[in-house]
Design a protein around this motif. Structure first.
Motif: not given
Length: 190
Positions: A110, A114, A117, A131, A133-134
């Motif tokens: 994870r 991140e 991303d 991706r 978070s976006t």
């Protein structure tokens, strides 16, 4: 066993090609490693008797645009057995790919997603690099220092169409130069 012993033992035991620099502080030990060696170093720290790092707390990125290798990837680790925190740092640029550490630390998947991303630092053969978070249509990486503050697109809800619409940003005002001199101050032109 204290941090000083782990620091001294690590410096004597680790292959010198894995580690560029080791620093010790009251909060833990810090290893600065080459771009192609974080996997080997983290496996050593996890499996060795005198370090026994069990937890990957997080992986974060830092952007330094003025450097040749502008991105720094930082692995924060915890040895619960010896109550010791260890930080492993490596640097990369836009095209350098780092080796994933998902196999020794499954929770790192994870965090590596991140970092990819937010900064665009990718991992070689990562099992799930997408991706996190976006939005999938997002262009660029938001925590890079070279991303415009206004972004590239504007997202809004269109009431007549009853859906969310993405449009290119239109700047409503051109750049203006403001004279910062006070109008109340007396100017002498001569």
């Amino acid at each position: 066993m204290d941090n000083q012993f782990i620091f001294k033992y690590s410096w004597e035991t680790l292959p010198k090609k894995w580690v560029k620099k080791i620093e010790r502080s009251e909060h833990g030990n810090s290893f600065d490693t080459n771009t192609d060696c974080p996997f080997q170093l983290l496996c050593f720290l996890k499996l060795h008797t005198y370090t026994r790092v069990q937890v990957s707390i997080d992986i974060c990125g830092v952007d330094h645009p003025s450097r040749k290798r502008r991105f720094e990837v930082v692995y924060n680790l915890l040895s619960t057995r010896y109550n010791s925190r260890i930080r492993v740092q490596t640097s990369a640029d836009e095209v350098t790919r780092i080796s994933p550490v998902v196999s020794p630390f499954p929770s790192a998947g994870r965090w590596e997603r991140e970092v990819w991303d937010m900064f665009g630092v990718s991992s070689i053969n990562h099992p799930d690099l997408r991706r996190i978070s976006t939005d999938y249509g997002f262009e660029g990486h938001p925590l890079r220092k070279d991303l415009p503050l206004s972004g590239y697109v504007e997202v809004r809800y269109d009431d007549p169409e009853k859906r969310v619409v993405s449009e290119p940003i239109e700047m409503t005002q051109e750049f203006r130069y403001f004279d910062s001199a006070s109008p109340w101050e007396q100017r002498s032109d001569g």
